[in-house]
Scaffold this active site. Structure first.
Site, short mmCIF file in Angstrom:
data_model
loop_
_atom_site.label_atom_id
_atom_site.label_comp_id
_atom_site.label_asym_id
_atom_site.label_seq_id
_atom_site.Cartn_x
_atom_site.Cartn_y
_atom_site.Cartn_z
N ASN A 9 -10.28 -13.36 46.57
CA ASN A 9 -10.27 -13.84 44.67
C ASN A 9 -8.36 -13.52 44.38
O ASN A 9 -7.92 -12.84 43.79
CB ASN A 9 -11.04 -13.15 44.12
CG ASN A 9 -10.97 -13.14 42.13
OD1 ASN A 9 -10.78 -13.98 42.30
ND2 ASN A 9 -11.58 -12.08 41.48
N LYS A 11 -7.81 -14.51 41.76
CA LYS A 11 -7.61 -14.65 40.82
C LYS A 11 -6.72 -15.86 40.27
O LYS A 11 -6.53 -16.70 39.89
CB LYS A 11 -7.56 -13.20 39.96
CG LYS A 11 -8.00 -12.31 40.38
CD LYS A 11 -7.65 -11.29 40.17
CE LYS A 11 -8.15 -10.11 40.63
NZ LYS A 11 -8.97 -8.59 40.13
N HIS A 95 -17.80 -11.66 37.73
CA HIS A 95 -17.06 -10.66 38.01
C HIS A 95 -16.23 -9.60 36.69
O HIS A 95 -16.21 -10.24 36.15
CB HIS A 95 -15.13 -11.28 38.12
CG HIS A 95 -14.48 -10.76 39.00
ND1 HIS A 95 -13.19 -10.02 38.01
CD2 HIS A 95 -13.90 -9.94 39.98
CE1 HIS A 95 -12.63 -9.17 38.80
NE2 HIS A 95 -12.60 -9.21 40.34
N GLU A 97 -13.78 -8.82 35.25
CA GLU A 97 -12.77 -9.17 34.13
C GLU A 97 -13.98 -10.43 33.32
O GLU A 97 -13.11 -10.34 32.20
CB GLU A 97 -11.83 -9.80 35.10
CG GLU A 97 -10.80 -9.14 35.68
CD GLU A 97 -10.19 -9.67 36.67
OE1 GLU A 97 -10.06 -10.69 36.75
OE2 GLU A 97 -9.49 -8.13 37.76
N GLU A 167 -17.80 -3.26 43.20
CA GLU A 167 -16.60 -3.04 42.70
C GLU A 167 -16.74 -1.99 41.23
O GLU A 167 -17.12 -2.67 40.42
CB GLU A 167 -16.14 -5.36 41.88
CG GLU A 167 -16.17 -5.77 43.23
CD GLU A 167 -15.41 -6.99 43.42
OE1 GLU A 167 -14.24 -6.69 43.68
OE2 GLU A 167 -14.65 -7.56 41.60
N GLY A 173 -7.77 -3.93 41.49
CA GLY A 173 -6.48 -3.48 40.61
C GLY A 173 -5.92 -2.84 40.11
O GLY A 173 -4.90 -2.92 40.11
N SER A 212 -8.99 -2.71 45.42
CA SER A 212 -8.11 -2.25 46.02
C SER A 212 -8.44 -1.86 47.42
O SER A 212 -7.77 -1.61 48.02
CB SER A 212 -7.57 -0.78 45.38
OG SER A 212 -7.25 -1.37 43.75
#
Ligand code: PGA
Length: 250
Positions: A9, A11, A95, A97, A167, A173, A212
């Site tokens: 991904n 991003k 996701h 985010e 996730e 991150g 991560s």
């Protein structure tokens, strides 16, 4: 046997130049990847060129989102048909985010899942709890609620058309990975929950871990019985790291 999958991904990172370099690096190293299905998810504006670059390889391309509608007055959105047309086989959906920064609800995520399916795109369906939710002891409830929204709209069999990515939001991150045991516990819960509705779907379903993951922890995470690959953010931007994870999955 479930074929492991590693998806990058990217991003909102990259440029024409860096995307070209990254793809060249990944293509170069694909010979060391034995068994994993490899997917890259570039920013939408680069999908066409990445798909072109991947055309003669085993690398597959995905988007980072998909519109829940198919056509018309939806400024800024990209439809499933367009994504398919530009070379996407997969789409990341839900996701964290998107959920937290752009307010995507479980219901909207489910409608995006439906849009992917009706356009022949395989959802990479993301779920996971925040740190606060983990500390409250409601990790499984949160994952169940997110999955149930899709099941309510599309039925449990629909899950067979894509993959789930667990996730934990606190691991994305942050450099703070879930331990293999923590991740396995949730993956087993997810598979068990789906198995109660349809054992065949549950047994065939790939459940990726994301948060991560890196070359140092990938093998141990993916060595867990219910972890079938990874959704990789930061480490997918360096071809050596991404390839090392893909190789560990094989
Ligand atoms: P990360 O991101 O690997 O940088 O933690 C994973 C993701 O957001 O999919």
């Amino acid at each position: 046997m479930r074929k492991p999958m590693v998806a990058g991904n990217w991003k909102m990172n990259g440029s024409s130049e860096s995307v070209k370099e990254l793809m060249a690096g990944i293509k170069d190293g694909m010979g060391s990847v034995n068994n994993a299905e490899v997917v890259v998810c570039p920013p939408a504006v680069y999908i066409s060129r990445v798909a072109g670059s991947a055309a003669d390889t085993a690398i597959k391309v995905g988007s980072q989102n998909i519109c829940d509608e198919d056509k018309g007055a939806f400024t800024g959105e990209i439809s499933g048909e367009m994504l398919k047309d530009t070379g996407c086989e997969y789409a990341i959906i839900g996701h964290s985010e998107r959920r937290s920064l752009y307010g995507e609800s479980d219901e909207l995520v489910a409608r995006r899942f439906a849009a992917a399916r009706r356009n022949g795109i395989k959802p990479i369906f993301c779920i996971g709890e925040t740190l606060e939710e983990r500390e409250q002891g409601i990790t499984n409830d949160v994952c169940a609620r997110q999955i149930d929204a899709v099941i309510a709209l599309e039925g449990v069999e629909a899950l067979a058309d894509g993959v789930i990515a667990y996730e934990p939001v606190w691991a994305i991150g942050t450099g703070k990975t879930a331990t293999p045991e923590q991740a396995q516990e949730v993956h087993a819960f997810i598979r068990g929950k789906i198995s109660a509705l349809n054992a065949d779907v549950a047994n065939g379903l790939r459940i990726l871990y994301g948060g991560s993951m890196n070359p140092g922890n990938a093998a141990e995470l993916m060595g867990q019985p219910d972890i079938d690959g990874g959704l990789i953010g930061g480490a997918s931007l360096k071809s050596e790291d991404f390839l090392a994870i893909c190789t560990a999955a094989g």
